[in-house]
Scaffold this active site. Structure first.
Site, PDB file in Angstrom:
ATOM      1  CB  SER A   1     -13.365  -3.015  -1.882  1.00  0.00           C
ATOM      2  OG  SER A   1     -12.344  -2.511  -1.989  1.00  0.00           O
TER       3      SER A   1
ATOM      4  CG  ASN B   1      -7.444 -11.124  -2.970  1.00  0.00           C
ATOM      5  OD1 ASN B   1      -8.550 -10.778  -3.105  1.00  0.00           O
ATOM      6  ND2 ASN B   1      -6.267 -10.554  -2.540  1.00  0.00           N
TER       7      ASN B   1
ATOM      8  CD  GLN C   1      -7.323   6.572   4.396  1.00  0.00           C
ATOM      9  OE1 GLN C   1      -6.627   7.038   5.360  1.00  0.00           O
ATOM     10  NE2 GLN C   1      -8.072   5.201   4.651  1.00  0.00           N
TER      11      GLN C   1
ATOM     12  CE1 TYR D   1      -3.177  -2.848  -0.181  1.00  0.00           C
ATOM     13  CE2 TYR D   1      -3.666  -2.278   2.488  1.00  0.00           C
ATOM     14  CZ  TYR D   1      -3.977  -3.083   1.270  1.00  0.00           C
ATOM     15  OH  TYR D   1      -5.084  -4.055   1.200  1.00  0.00           O
TER      16      TYR D   1
HETATM   17  P1  NAP Z   1     -14.512   1.032   0.624  1.00  0.00           P
HETATM   18  O1  NAP Z   1     -14.684   1.420   1.930  1.00  0.00           O
HETATM   19  O2  NAP Z   1     -15.234   0.052  -0.093  1.00  0.00           O
HETATM   20  O3  NAP Z   1     -14.067   2.533  -0.368  1.00  0.00           O
HETATM   21  C1  NAP Z   1     -13.399   3.318   0.525  1.00  0.00           C
HETATM   22  C2  NAP Z   1     -13.661   4.580  -0.525  1.00  0.00           C
HETATM   23  O4  NAP Z   1     -14.730   4.783  -0.709  1.00  0.00           O
HETATM   24  C3  NAP Z   1     -12.668   5.755  -0.349  1.00  0.00           C
HETATM   25  O5  NAP Z   1     -12.013   6.300  -1.548  1.00  0.00           O
HETATM   26  C4  NAP Z   1     -13.724   6.833   0.447  1.00  0.00           C
HETATM   27  O6  NAP Z   1     -13.232   8.232   0.250  1.00  0.00           O
HETATM   28  C5  NAP Z   1     -15.013   6.321  -0.486  1.00  0.00           C
HETATM   29  N1  NAP Z   1     -16.123   6.977   0.220  1.00  0.00           N
HETATM   30  C6  NAP Z   1     -16.488   6.025   1.419  1.00  0.00           C
HETATM   31  N2  NAP Z   1     -17.712   6.783   1.503  1.00  0.00           N
HETATM   32  C7  NAP Z   1     -17.963   7.735   0.619  1.00  0.00           C
HETATM   33  C8  NAP Z   1     -18.996   8.734   0.592  1.00  0.00           C
HETATM   34  N3  NAP Z   1     -20.085   8.470   1.613  1.00  0.00           N
HETATM   35  N4  NAP Z   1     -19.110   9.010  -0.482  1.00  0.00           N
HETATM   36  C9  NAP Z   1     -18.216   9.201  -1.305  1.00  0.00           C
HETATM   37  N5  NAP Z   1     -17.213   8.496  -1.136  1.00  0.00           N
HETATM   38  C10 NAP Z   1     -17.284   7.384  -0.095  1.00  0.00           C
HETATM   39  O7  NAP Z   1     -12.695   0.434   0.886  1.00  0.00           O
HETATM   40  P2  NAP Z   1     -11.575   0.418   0.022  1.00  0.00           P
HETATM   41  O8  NAP Z   1     -10.605   1.343   0.288  1.00  0.00           O
HETATM   42  O9  NAP Z   1     -11.584  -0.060  -1.457  1.00  0.00           O
HETATM   43  O10 NAP Z   1     -10.944  -1.016   0.560  1.00  0.00           O
HETATM   44  C11 NAP Z   1     -11.178  -1.151   1.972  1.00  0.00           C
HETATM   45  C12 NAP Z   1      -9.982  -1.798   2.732  1.00  0.00           C
HETATM   46  O11 NAP Z   1      -9.775  -3.038   2.300  1.00  0.00           O
HETATM   47  C13 NAP Z   1      -8.762  -1.384   2.195  1.00  0.00           C
HETATM   48  O12 NAP Z   1      -8.061   0.047   2.848  1.00  0.00           O
HETATM   49  C14 NAP Z   1      -7.696  -2.320   2.475  1.00  0.00           C
HETATM   50  O13 NAP Z   1      -7.264  -2.728   3.997  1.00  0.00           O
HETATM   51  C15 NAP Z   1      -8.701  -3.589   2.116  1.00  0.00           C
HETATM   52  N6  NAP Z   1      -8.440  -3.937   0.610  1.00  0.00           N
HETATM   53  C16 NAP Z   1      -7.928  -5.228   0.375  1.00  0.00           C
HETATM   54  C17 NAP Z   1      -7.377  -5.868  -0.789  1.00  0.00           C
HETATM   55  C18 NAP Z   1      -6.740  -6.941  -0.746  1.00  0.00           C
HETATM   56  O14 NAP Z   1      -6.471  -7.742  -1.844  1.00  0.00           O
HETATM   57  N7  NAP Z   1      -6.856  -7.909   0.382  1.00  0.00           N
HETATM   58  C19 NAP Z   1      -7.982  -4.956  -1.767  1.00  0.00           C
HETATM   59  C20 NAP Z   1      -8.185  -3.747  -1.659  1.00  0.00           C
HETATM   60  C21 NAP Z   1      -8.621  -3.257  -0.370  1.00  0.00           C
HETATM   61  P3  NAP Z   1     -13.102   9.014   1.296  1.00  0.00           P
HETATM   62  O15 NAP Z   1     -11.629   8.577   1.915  1.00  0.00           O
HETATM   63  O16 NAP Z   1     -13.007  10.389   1.017  1.00  0.00           O
HETATM   64  O17 NAP Z   1     -14.151   8.771   2.516  1.00  0.00           O
END
Ligand code: NAP
Length: 299
Positions: free
Chosen positions: A211, A160, A265, A56
């Site tokens: 996600s 995954n 964030q 990351y």
């Molecule tokens: P997510 O919670 O599905 O999406 C986060 C994104 O959504 C951020 O850019 C956030 O923006 C936006 N968001 C949230 N609420 C919103 C709203 N009300 N309006 C507009 N935008 C909004 O999570 P993700 O970051 O994709 O994934 C979460 C975690 O899963 C990652 O941090 C990581 O730890 C893990 N992950 C793991 C893998 C893997 O392969 N194992 C892959 C991907 C992710 P803001 O920051 O502006 O709120």
């Protein structure tokens, strides 16, 4: 009938974790005060599983590999007491452009580098980020067992992995494997049917849903089926929450008792995510959401 979503989740021998976790994929580019505020906010809200990865930092404006871990390391160095409040999870095994390497030699160096960036002696959960199809599970199990014996990790997770890949590792490593991290949300339903969540229930693995808001698409609606957004909004109006709380509540409702990893964030969005814990979705609601997500009635 309502389905319980709110109570904490066991994670093998580790401290139990809250149903929502704070994900660090996008935890880059913050100054130390902002980064510290985010971590403190998450912990105060009961999001005590902090999920990062060595890779990351390559996305979302970071300078590169290791940046998210390094920033968390700076937070922990400035506020060491935060370490005791979190279940610290990281991942290794992706090394662009190879892209995957779970050899003993690679992971040994990768874990030491993660510990050094995080400025800790040990991570609680070490996850293999993606399966390396060219490492025998017996070799991987031996490497991970050594990490546990050395006290560098508390337990193992996979991410995954197919259920068969998870099973193969567990056949050598046993109950040291405590978590599986698939992509799972109301717009990404494959773990419901590909065996991932069934295996988690059978083998007592904690699903950590990545996600869980579809990378933000379930908030904005971009790229998401209109019928699904309409159903999320209807349930949000009924429950007096926003649509993201309904999307998170959907993930939390599965009987495997997933943890939903929240990637925002923004402290205010971490706070509002907790509204999901008070949402009561019925079985009818859940199947209605699945049908809206898939765009066709269930048979
Ligand atoms: P997510 O919670 O599905 O999406 C986060 C994104 O959504 C951020 O850019 C956030 O923006 C936006 N968001 C949230 N609420 C919103 C709203 N009300 N309006 C507009 N935008 C909004 O999570 P993700 O970051 O994709 O994934 C979460 C975690 O899963 C990652 O941090 C990581 O730890 C893990 N992950 C793991 C893998 C893997 O392969 N194992 C892959 C991907 C992710 P803001 O920051 O502006 O709120």
């Amino acid at each position: 009938m309502t389905l319980d979503t709110s109570s904490s989740r066991s994670l093998g021998p580790l401290e139990p974790v809250g149903p929502l976790a704070f994900g660090h994929w996008r935890f880059v580019g913050h100054d130390l005060a902002t980064a510290t505020e985010l971590v403190e906010t998450a912990l105060d809200l009961g999001m005590n599983l902090i999920d990062t990865a060595d890779v990351y930092g390559l996305d979302w404006g970071g300078d590169g590999f290791g940046d998210a871990e390094s920033l968390l390391g700076s937070v922990l160095a400035a506020s060491p007491s935060l370490r005791d409040r979190m279940v610290l999870a990281t991942k290794g095994g992706i090394m662009p452009p190879i892209p995957y390497d779970s050899s003993a030699r690679y992971l040994t160096a990768a874990l030491d580098a993660s510990l050094s960036r995080l400025r800790v002696d040990r991570v609680d959960l070490y996850q293999i980020h993606r399966p390396d199809m060219f490492t025998h599970p017996e070799e991987l199990a031996a490497t991970l067992s050594r990490f546990v014996e050395q006290g560098k990790i508390g337990a193992v997770g996979v991410s995954n992995f197919t259920p068969a890949q998870t099973e193969a590792l567990i056949s050598y490593l046993g109950d040291t494997v405590v978590a599986t991290q698939p992509q799972f949300s109301v717009s990404h339903l494959s773990p419901l049917r590909d065996g991932t969540l069934d295996q988690a229930m059978r083998l007592d693995l904690r699903p950590l849903a990545w996600s869980a808001l579809g990378g933000g698409s379930l908030a904005t609606g971009h790229g998401v089926r209109t019928e699904l957004m309409l159903e999320l909004d209807a349930l949000a109006a009924r429950e007096s929450v926003d649509r993201t709380a309904i999307a998170l509540a959907f993930v939390l409702a599965h009987p495997s008792r997933p943890v939903a990893i929240v990637g925002s964030q923004k402290p205010e969005r971490l706070r509002s995510a907790t509204a999901a814990l008070d949402v009561s979705l019925t079985r009818d609601d859940l199947y209605t959401l699945i049908e809206a997500s898939e765009g066709e009635p269930l048979p």
